[in-house]
Write an enzyme that holds these catalytic residues in place. Structure first.
Site, PDB file in Angstrom:
ATOM      1  N   TYR A  33       0.573  -1.239   0.067  1.00 24.16           N
ATOM      2  CA  TYR A  33      -0.006   0.077  -0.013  1.00 24.16           C
ATOM      3  C   TYR A  33       0.608   1.311  -0.211  1.00 24.16           C
ATOM      4  O   TYR A  33       2.191   1.283   0.434  1.00 24.16           O
ATOM      5  CB  TYR A  33      -0.956   0.009   1.151  1.00 24.16           C
ATOM      6  N   LYS A 147       6.657  -1.829   2.367  1.00 23.62           N
ATOM      7  CA  LYS A 147       5.177  -1.223   2.729  1.00 23.62           C
ATOM      8  C   LYS A 147       3.886  -2.488   2.427  1.00 23.62           C
ATOM      9  O   LYS A 147       3.120  -1.580   1.836  1.00 23.62           O
ATOM     10  CB  LYS A 147       4.955  -0.141   1.959  1.00 23.62           C
ATOM     11  N   GLU A 179      12.017   2.662  14.370  1.00 23.71           N
ATOM     12  CA  GLU A 179      11.088   3.513  14.039  1.00 23.71           C
ATOM     13  C   GLU A 179       9.760   3.842  15.285  1.00 23.71           C
ATOM     14  O   GLU A 179       9.455   3.606  15.595  1.00 23.71           O
ATOM     15  CB  GLU A 179      11.216   3.756  12.326  1.00 23.71           C
ATOM     16  N   LEU A 203      11.076   1.195   7.165  1.00 17.90           N
ATOM     17  CA  LEU A 203      10.766   1.316   5.988  1.00 17.90           C
ATOM     18  C   LEU A 203      11.021   2.755   5.083  1.00 17.90           C
ATOM     19  O   LEU A 203      11.481   3.461   6.964  1.00 17.90           O
ATOM     20  CB  LEU A 203       9.006   2.132   6.195  1.00 17.90           C
TER      21      LEU A 203
END
Ligand SMILES: Cc1ncc(COP(=O)(O)O)c(C=O)c1O
Length: 289
Positions: A33, A147, A179, A203
């Site tokens: 996505y 992702k 993160e 990511l």
């Protein structure tokens, strides 16, 4: 739910949209996505969006659902059909409908859906007040560079963070911050920006990428290295970045105040630089879609 959404080639009202229960996105989370911010009707950081989705698709051996040009036309049409001025587009590509079996089906038609959502991105009160963050264990898999639709660990982490009264969780592995649950993580020590380097552990955030480019252009000192929770707690400033928040200062981590001013000077500068870049994109592209 009066919004117009896109499903496999057609635009339709959201409440008429349907996807098969045999879709591999539904059964396995087998898909990817993206989230694209929209400001004054313009898609932001488009080139980096294309690069990241291409990378995610490639790593999962998923085909593009449309040519890049048709994808772009579809996204522009979606924004225009929803008269969206400010907010974001969410889009996802799955491996499509197939008998439930683990290996990838061959030559399967991917499922491609997209919808928009309104959100005030430029005028966000949290940019002045800052947000609270708590640390949570990073329970994710080992390919966080993709992702992917598999977000259960992030749902659990966000739920934990919210139930502890925090806006965001900073995920921690072996004592180091990886993160944010849905954002990239930065700290500032002695005017130097510190953020974890890219690897399979995080990511590759698009805002992160732009921030590092802007910092380089403006001679803001940057070090890409992992940092510990203790370093974050002792930092002069901390902030997060993502598509829909851009850059938000962090007021506290695990209840401990960070820095003396919110936003701190570097955080403020980075947000301003990013907003300038966004508005430049807007002025170049307005009316072109
Ligand atoms: C785990 C994670 N890291 C970082 C980010 C920020 O990436 P971007 O700036 O591309 O939105 C996100 C955004 O959703 C995310 O989910």
């Amino acid at each position: 739910m009066n919004d117009i959404v896109y499903v496999n080639g057609d635009f339709m009202p959201a409440n008429e949209a349907k996807v098969s229960i045999f879709d591999r996105g539904f059964l396995f989370g087998d898909g990817v996505y993206e989230v694209i911010p929209i400001i004054h009707g313009v898609l932001i950081d488009l080139e980096y969006f294309f690069q990241r989705i291409e990378s995610s698709l490639k790593k999962l051996e998923l085909p593009w659902p449309l040519s890049q040009q048709d994808l772009l036309t579809t996204l522009h049409q979606l924004v225009s059909r929803n008269s969206l001025q400010e907010g974001f587009i969410y889009l996802q590509v799955t491996r499509g409908v197939a008998e439930r079996d683990f290996p990838y089906p061959q030559n399967n038609k991917p499922t491609f859906i997209a919808f928009t959502s309104k959100k005030n991105i430029l005028e966000n009160p949290l940019a002045d007040t800052g947000v609270e963050v708590v640390t949570v264990e990073d329970l994710r898999w080992k390919r966080r560079d993709i992702k992917s639709l598999n977000l259960l660990a992030q749902c659990m982490a966000k739920q934990t963070a919210n139930s502890r009264g925090a806006y965001e969780g900073w995920m921690v592995e072996d004592g180091y911050v990886t993160e944010g649950v849905t954002s990239s993580a930065f700290i500032v020590i002695n005017s130097q920006l510190v953020t974890r380097p890219l690897s399979n552990s995080i990511l590759p955030g698009i805002r992160r990428r732009v921030i590092l480019e802007l910092a380089k252009e403006r001679s803001i000192d940057v070090e890409e290295r992992p940092f510990t929770v203790d370093e974050a707690l002792a930092a002069d400033e901390a902030f997060l970045s993502s598509a829909t928040t851009l850059i938000l200062p962090i007021r506290s981590i695990d209840g401990q105040k960070i820095g003396t001013h919110i936003p701190g000077p570097i955080t403020r500068q980075v947000r301003e630089l990013y907003l300038e870049a966004v508005l430049e994109t807007v002025s170049k592209n307005q009316g072109s879609s």
